[in-house]
Design an enzyme around this catalytic site. Structure first.
Site, PDB file in Angstrom:
ATOM      1  N   ASP A 210     -17.918 -23.104 -10.875  1.00  0.00           N
ATOM      2  CA  ASP A 210     -16.563 -22.551 -10.972  1.00  0.00           C
ATOM      3  C   ASP A 210     -16.432 -21.191 -10.292  1.00  0.00           C
ATOM      4  O   ASP A 210     -15.389 -20.556 -10.361  1.00  0.00           O
ATOM      5  CB  ASP A 210     -16.135 -22.447 -12.445  1.00  0.00           C
ATOM      6  CG  ASP A 210     -16.979 -21.451 -13.222  1.00  0.00           C
ATOM      7  OD1 ASP A 210     -18.000 -20.977 -12.676  1.00  0.00           O
ATOM      8  OD2 ASP A 210     -16.623 -21.134 -14.376  1.00  0.00           O
TER       9      ASP A 210
ATOM     10  N   ARG B  90      -9.132   4.999  -2.303  1.00  0.00           N
ATOM     11  CA  ARG B  90      -7.872   5.566  -1.790  1.00  0.00           C
ATOM     12  C   ARG B  90      -6.821   5.726  -2.881  1.00  0.00           C
ATOM     13  O   ARG B  90      -5.858   6.451  -2.703  1.00  0.00           O
ATOM     14  CB  ARG B  90      -7.337   4.714  -0.635  1.00  0.00           C
ATOM     15  CG  ARG B  90      -8.117   4.975   0.656  1.00  0.00           C
ATOM     16  CD  ARG B  90      -7.699   4.043   1.770  1.00  0.00           C
ATOM     17  NE  ARG B  90      -8.298   2.727   1.623  1.00  0.00           N
ATOM     18  CZ  ARG B  90      -8.166   1.752   2.499  1.00  0.00           C
ATOM     19  NH1 ARG B  90      -7.444   1.947   3.584  1.00  0.00           N
ATOM     20  NH2 ARG B  90      -8.738   0.590   2.303  1.00  0.00           N
TER      21      ARG B  90
ATOM     22  N   HIS C  99     -13.600   9.080  -0.057  1.00  0.00           N
ATOM     23  CA  HIS C  99     -12.280   9.354   0.507  1.00  0.00           C
ATOM     24  C   HIS C  99     -11.725  10.676  -0.012  1.00  0.00           C
ATOM     25  O   HIS C  99     -11.064  11.408   0.712  1.00  0.00           O
ATOM     26  CB  HIS C  99     -11.320   8.206   0.183  1.00  0.00           C
ATOM     27  CG  HIS C  99      -9.976   8.345   0.838  1.00  0.00           C
ATOM     28  ND1 HIS C  99      -9.827   8.346   2.198  1.00  0.00           N
ATOM     29  CD2 HIS C  99      -8.737   8.518   0.306  1.00  0.00           C
ATOM     30  CE1 HIS C  99      -8.541   8.514   2.492  1.00  0.00           C
ATOM     31  NE2 HIS C  99      -7.863   8.621   1.361  1.00  0.00           N
TER      32      HIS C  99
ATOM     33  N   LYS D  29       1.506  14.273  10.614  1.00  0.00           N
ATOM     34  CA  LYS D  29       2.161  12.963  10.588  1.00  0.00           C
ATOM     35  C   LYS D  29       2.770  12.679   9.222  1.00  0.00           C
ATOM     36  O   LYS D  29       2.329  13.206   8.210  1.00  0.00           O
ATOM     37  CB  LYS D  29       1.175  11.857  10.960  1.00  0.00           C
ATOM     38  CG  LYS D  29       0.205  11.509   9.842  1.00  0.00           C
ATOM     39  CD  LYS D  29      -0.449  10.177  10.111  1.00  0.00           C
ATOM     40  CE  LYS D  29      -1.164   9.623   8.979  1.00  0.00           C
ATOM     41  NZ  LYS D  29      -1.785   9.830   7.941  1.00  0.00           N
TER      42      LYS D  29
ATOM     43  N   GLY E  28      -4.042   1.980  12.550  1.00  0.00           N
ATOM     44  CA  GLY E  28      -2.718   2.456  12.964  1.00  0.00           C
ATOM     45  C   GLY E  28      -2.700   3.951  13.187  1.00  0.00           C
ATOM     46  O   GLY E  28      -2.253   4.438  14.234  1.00  0.00           O
ATOM     47  N   THR E  29      -3.228   4.704  12.218  1.00  0.00           N
ATOM     48  CA  THR E  29      -3.238   6.167  12.303  1.00  0.00           C
ATOM     49  C   THR E  29      -4.009   6.636  13.528  1.00  0.00           C
ATOM     50  O   THR E  29      -3.531   7.448  14.312  1.00  0.00           O
ATOM     51  CB  THR E  29      -3.888   6.758  11.029  1.00  0.00           C
ATOM     52  OG1 THR E  29      -3.111   6.366   9.900  1.00  0.00           O
ATOM     53  CG2 THR E  29      -3.956   8.270  11.086  1.00  0.00           C
TER      54      THR E  29
END
Length: 318
Positions: free
Chosen positions: A43, A102, A136, A199, A232-233
């Site tokens: 399972d 994060r 982080h 940003k 993206g950043t």
């Protein structure tokens, strides 16, 4: 094994997240990886068997919590429980990449703080110490009530760039305000100035570049971040630097999460080279020409030996 480590009370085990890194760490220490098997019931429940005695030993379990994060986290918790019940003297979790980091504070109403939840789970399971790399947010160390050795990859990344002739002035760039301390550490080692990209992020995983604080005109820019996820950043930052007169743009990060469109974005971006570490194993489809991986195995191996021998670990932070 030529550099064999002679103390039989040091045991290093690996789970499934990054076996190649674990093997390299064990080789650097001079030990064989501990024998254990991770299997599944039909399972999907995880079953772990430790196939050697660890009674009275200092045990180090190597497991990053990257994709599939919940599988890797559950494997780790079950392994810790098994070690505790098998009378390990100490259980040190070696987590190069700390997933869920994060979400380290309540940014909005009714949000969880998962970085704290993971810390509580590891402690409840029975971990007695933690070795991790580039959290982080450094305050996550305070979410634990056990010792945390927080290693930095900036030493490894800076050595890579120090040995290069860029044929021009270097500028280290932080892709956002939160990463300025990290950028400054790299800049000090490279004896270079820093710039900051200001940003705004309208919603998660969507970055919007605003303006650049600092002079990047005619310079070779090195972007530094702890995690590159969807890229993206970092790719928007690279494009903004080139638009503002940067000669070339390099990028580096500790944890190459590289999910979703990341690889395509990096490949099509103005980034000349992306330097990462092997805190997360890169699947074959992510091993593109632009990405170069450096090993953190010697750093972590040294930390493990120092913890086991009760020596100072802080020397590794310098």
């Amino acid at each position: 094994m030529s550099n064999q480590y002679l103390d039989p009370n040091l045991k290093v085990f690996s789970l499934n997240s990054n076996r190649a890194l674990a093997a390299e760490i064990a080789q650097n220490i001079g030990v064989e990886l501990g024998k254990c098997s991770v299997s599944r019931f039909s399972d999907g429940e995880i079953q772990i068997n430790i196939e050697e005695s660890i009674r009275g030993c200092d045990v180090f379990v190597i497991q990053s919590t990257n994709t599939p994060i919940n599988e890797h986290l559950m494997e780790l918790l079950i392994m810790i429980d098994a070690l505790k019940r098998a009378s390990a003297k100490t259980i040190c979790v070696v987590m190069p990449y700390y997933g869920y980091a994060r979400q380290d504070r309540k940014a909005r109403a009714r949000e969880p703080i998962t970085a704290k939840l993971v810390a509580s789970l590891l402690e409840t399971a029975g971990a007695t110490r933690m070795i991790t790399l580039d959290l982080h947010a450094p305050q996550i160390q305070g979410f634990f009530d056990i010792p945390v050795d927080h290693l930095m990859a900036v030493t490894i990344l800076s050595e890579h760039f120090k040995n290069r002739d860029f044929g021009g002035d270097i500028c280290v760039v932080s892709p956002d305000h939160g990463g300025v301390t990290r950028a400054r550490k790299l800049a000090e080692r490279l004896k270079a100035p820093i710039a900051i990209i200001d940003k705004r992020r309208p919603r998660p995983n969507v970055a919007e570049v605003m303006n650049i604080v600092g002079n990047v005109d005619g310079k070779v820019c090195i972007l530094i971040d702890d995690i590159i996820d969807t890229a993206g950043t970092i790719t928007l930052a690279a494009n903004a630097l080139v638009e503002n007169g940067a000669k070339e743009v390099y990028a580096c990060c500790t944890h190459p999460v590289l999910s979703g469109p990341a690889i395509e974005r990096i490949d099509n971006s103005k980034i000349k080279e992306l330097v990462v570490t092997n805190s997360i194993a890169l699947q074959e489809e992510k091993q593109i020409e632009k990405i170069q991986s450096l090993s953190i195995a010697p750093l972590i191996a040294e930390a493990i030996i120092r913890v086991h021998e009760e020596q100072s670990v802080s020397i590794l932070f310098d």
